[in-house]
Design a protein around this motif. Structure first.
Motif, short mmCIF file in Angstrom:
data_model
loop_
_atom_site.label_atom_id
_atom_site.label_comp_id
_atom_site.label_asym_id
_atom_site.label_seq_id
_atom_site.Cartn_x
_atom_site.Cartn_y
_atom_site.Cartn_z
N LYS A 124 -10.60 30.92 -34.31
CA LYS A 124 -10.09 31.06 -32.95
C LYS A 124 -8.57 31.23 -33.00
O LYS A 124 -7.88 30.50 -33.69
CB LYS A 124 -10.45 29.83 -32.11
N ILE A 125 -8.08 32.18 -32.22
CA ILE A 125 -6.64 32.43 -32.19
C ILE A 125 -5.92 31.23 -31.59
O ILE A 125 -6.47 30.49 -30.80
CB ILE A 125 -6.34 33.70 -31.38
N GLY A 126 -4.70 31.04 -31.95
CA GLY A 126 -3.86 30.07 -31.31
C GLY A 126 -3.53 28.89 -32.20
O GLY A 126 -3.88 28.85 -33.34
N SER A 127 -2.84 27.92 -31.68
CA SER A 127 -2.43 26.78 -32.44
C SER A 127 -2.52 25.45 -31.62
O SER A 127 -2.19 25.48 -30.48
CB SER A 127 -1.03 26.95 -32.95
N VAL A 146 10.95 20.65 -27.13
CA VAL A 146 9.61 20.12 -26.91
C VAL A 146 8.61 21.26 -27.05
O VAL A 146 8.78 22.32 -26.43
CB VAL A 146 9.48 19.48 -25.50
N ALA A 147 7.59 21.05 -27.87
CA ALA A 147 6.50 22.01 -28.02
C ALA A 147 5.28 21.48 -27.28
O ALA A 147 4.99 20.28 -27.32
CB ALA A 147 6.16 22.21 -29.50
N ILE A 148 4.56 22.37 -26.57
CA ILE A 148 3.39 21.95 -25.82
C ILE A 148 2.21 22.86 -26.16
O ILE A 148 2.37 23.95 -26.69
CB ILE A 148 3.64 21.97 -24.30
N GLY A 149 0.99 22.38 -25.83
CA GLY A 149 -0.19 23.22 -26.03
C GLY A 149 -1.48 22.43 -25.97
O GLY A 149 -1.49 21.20 -26.02
N TRP A 150 -2.57 23.19 -25.85
CA TRP A 150 -3.93 22.62 -25.83
C TRP A 150 -4.66 22.84 -27.16
O TRP A 150 -5.86 22.69 -27.25
CB TRP A 150 -4.74 23.25 -24.71
N GLY A 151 -3.94 23.21 -28.21
CA GLY A 151 -4.59 23.59 -29.46
C GLY A 151 -5.14 22.42 -30.24
O GLY A 151 -5.13 21.27 -29.81
N GLN A 152 -5.63 22.73 -31.45
CA GLN A 152 -6.22 21.71 -32.31
C GLN A 152 -5.22 20.62 -32.63
O GLN A 152 -4.01 20.86 -32.72
CB GLN A 152 -6.70 22.35 -33.62
N THR A 153 -5.74 19.41 -32.88
CA THR A 153 -4.88 18.30 -33.27
C THR A 153 -5.03 17.96 -34.74
O THR A 153 -4.39 17.03 -35.24
CB THR A 153 -5.18 17.05 -32.43
N SER A 154 -5.87 18.71 -35.46
CA SER A 154 -5.99 18.56 -36.90
C SER A 154 -6.62 19.82 -37.47
O SER A 154 -7.21 20.62 -36.74
CB SER A 154 -6.84 17.34 -37.28
N ASP A 155 -6.52 20.01 -38.78
CA ASP A 155 -7.13 21.16 -39.42
C ASP A 155 -8.65 21.09 -39.38
O ASP A 155 -9.34 22.10 -39.33
CB ASP A 155 -6.67 21.28 -40.87
N GLU A 156 -9.20 19.87 -39.41
CA GLU A 156 -10.64 19.70 -39.47
C GLU A 156 -11.32 19.91 -38.13
O GLU A 156 -12.43 20.42 -38.05
CB GLU A 156 -11.00 18.29 -39.99
N CYS A 174 -0.67 24.21 -33.89
CA CYS A 174 -1.88 24.47 -34.66
C CYS A 174 -2.66 25.56 -33.94
O CYS A 174 -2.19 26.13 -32.95
CB CYS A 174 -2.69 23.18 -34.84
N TYR A 175 -3.86 25.88 -34.41
CA TYR A 175 -4.68 26.91 -33.78
C TYR A 175 -4.96 26.54 -32.32
O TYR A 175 -5.42 25.46 -32.02
CB TYR A 175 -6.00 27.06 -34.55
N GLY A 176 -4.70 27.47 -31.42
CA GLY A 176 -4.91 27.22 -30.00
C GLY A 176 -3.63 27.10 -29.21
O GLY A 176 -3.62 27.17 -27.99
N ASP A 177 -2.50 26.89 -29.90
CA ASP A 177 -1.21 26.75 -29.22
C ASP A 177 -0.47 28.07 -29.07
O ASP A 177 0.56 28.12 -28.39
CB ASP A 177 -0.31 25.78 -29.98
N THR A 178 -0.94 29.13 -29.70
CA THR A 178 -0.24 30.41 -29.65
C THR A 178 0.03 30.84 -28.21
O THR A 178 -0.84 30.75 -27.36
CB THR A 178 -1.06 31.50 -30.36
N GLY A 179 1.24 31.30 -27.94
CA GLY A 179 1.64 31.72 -26.61
C GLY A 179 2.26 30.62 -25.78
O GLY A 179 2.90 30.89 -24.75
N SER A 180 2.09 29.36 -26.20
CA SER A 180 2.63 28.22 -25.44
C SER A 180 4.15 28.14 -25.60
O SER A 180 4.73 28.70 -26.52
CB SER A 180 1.98 26.92 -25.92
N ALA A 181 4.76 27.38 -24.71
CA ALA A 181 6.22 27.36 -24.62
C ALA A 181 6.86 26.35 -25.56
O ALA A 181 6.32 25.28 -25.85
CB ALA A 181 6.64 27.05 -23.19
N LEU A 182 8.05 26.71 -26.00
CA LEU A 182 9.00 25.79 -26.61
C LEU A 182 10.08 25.57 -25.56
O LEU A 182 10.64 26.53 -25.02
CB LEU A 182 9.59 26.42 -27.86
N ILE A 183 10.38 24.32 -25.24
CA ILE A 183 11.16 23.98 -24.06
C ILE A 183 12.42 23.22 -24.44
O ILE A 183 12.40 22.34 -25.30
CB ILE A 183 10.32 23.13 -23.09
#
Length: 267
Positions: free
Chosen positions: A27-30, A158-168, A213-222
Motif C-alpha cells: 500500500k502506498i504511503g507512510s 511536526v510530522a502527521i499521518g494515519w500511516g503504519q506504526t510499525s513495519d510488521e 511509514c507506509y500510509g503517511d505519503t502526502g501528509s504535512a510537515l508543519i
C-alpha cells in the motif's frame, strides 16, 4: 521471487527507486512511527484521502489549503480517477459528528513530477464543491503557506499521518498520529539517499526511529511560527531499510513551489 529480490536489494540501497518498487507491491504511503494520537481539532486541516486508480486503491494524506483545494504528493494524484476525502475528523472510522466526506476526480500534478525519482513530488486536488467550515472552525480549517517575506530558521517540526506504526503492522492507524522531528541538512541527507536529494527536499529525523511509514505519503510537515501553523513539507519517501530504521524521512519542501500552488489555488 521478484518481490524478494527487491526487498534484498533495498536492504543495501536506500533510494527512491526502492521506494517506488515497494509501492508497486505494498500500500502506498507512510504511518507515523513513535508518535502519539492527535487531539480533536489539533490538526484541523488534515485530509485523509482514498485514491482510486485503474489498477486499485491506496491511501494518502493531504492538507486543506482553502475551501476548494487540497495539497498532497504527486504520487498520490498521478493517474488517479477518483478521490474520496475525509476532513474534520482525526479518525478514519467510527462516529464523529464533525467528519466531512467529499469526493473529486480533478487534480493537478506538477509538470516535472518524475514517478521514478520522485522529483517534484507535489500535487493538488480540487474539490467538486467548496467545503463549509464556518460552523466547524475548531475541527475543520485551512493551513497557511510560508510567505516570501519570511526568513525562518527551521529547528523543530511536526510530522502527521494515519500511516503504519510499525513495519510488521500493514494496516492504517484509525487515529491521526503526530511526532516531533528535526531537519537535517541536505548534505547529511545525501549520506542516506545520494544525489536524489535536492534543494526542493527536506529530510527529518525523530528520536531514534521516529518518523513516517507506509500510509503517511502526502501528509504535512508543519512548522510553528508564533501562533501560526505553516505547511513546510509533503511526505514523499522513506528508506528501503524500513520505517523502523533510523534513516531519515524525506519530504518535498513546500516553499519552492509557492508560486505554482498560488497559480492554481489563489492561496
Amino acid at each position: 521471487m521478484k518481490e524478494y529480490l527487491i526487498i534484498l536489494l533495498c536492504s543495501y540501497l536506500a533510494s527512491s527507486w526502492c521506494l517506488q518498487e515497494q509501492l508497486n507491491h505494498r500500500k502506498i504511503g507512510s504511518r507515523i512511527i513513535g508518535g502519539q494520537a492527535a487531539n480533536a481539532g489539533q490538526f484541523a486541516y488534515a485530509a485523509a484521502i482514498t485514491v482510486q486508480t485503474g489498477n486499485g486503491r491506496f491511501f494518502c494524506g493531504g492538507t486543506l489549503l482553502n475551501q476548494e483545494w487540497i495539497l498532497t504528493a504527486g504520487q498520490c494524484v498521478d493517474e488517479a480517477v477518483l478521490f474520496t476525502i475525509q476532513l474534520g475528523s482525526n479518525t478514519l472510522e467510527g462516529d464523529d459528528p464533525y467528519r466531512v466526506k467529499v469526493a473529486s476526480s480533478e487534480y493537478v500534478v506538477h509538470p516535472d513530477y518524475n514517478p521514478l525519482t520522485l522529483e517534484n513530488d507535489i500535487g493538488l486536488i480540487k474539490l467538486r464543491m467548496p467545503v463549509e467550515y464556518s460552523l466547524l472552525v475548531e475541527y475543520l480549517s485551512q493551513i497557511g503557506l510560508l510567505g516570501a517575506t519570511y526568513n525562518v530558521t527551521v529547528r523543530s517540526l511536526v510530522a502527521i499521518g494515519w500511516g503504519q506504526t510499525s513495519d510488521e503492522d500493514s494496516g492504517l492507524s484509525n487515529d491521526l498520529m503526530w511526532v516531533n522531528v528535526v531537519p537535517l541538512s541536505n548534505e547529511e541527507c545525501k549520506i542516506f539517499y545520494g544525489n536524489q536529494i535536492s534543494d526542493n527536499n527536506i529530510c527529518v529525523e525523530g528520536n531514534y526511529n521516529e518518523g513516517t511509514c507506509y500510509g503517511d505519503t502526502g501528509s504535512a510537515l508543519i512548522q510553528d511560527i508564533g501562533k501560526y501553523k505553516i505547511h513546510t513539507g509533503i511526505a514523499s519517501f522513506i528508506s528501503g531499510n524500513g520505517c523502523e530504521s533510523t534513516d531519515p524521512s524525506g519530504y518535498t519542501r513546500t516553499f519552492p513551489y509557492r508560486d505554482w500552488i498560488r497559480n492554481y489555488t489563489g492561496v
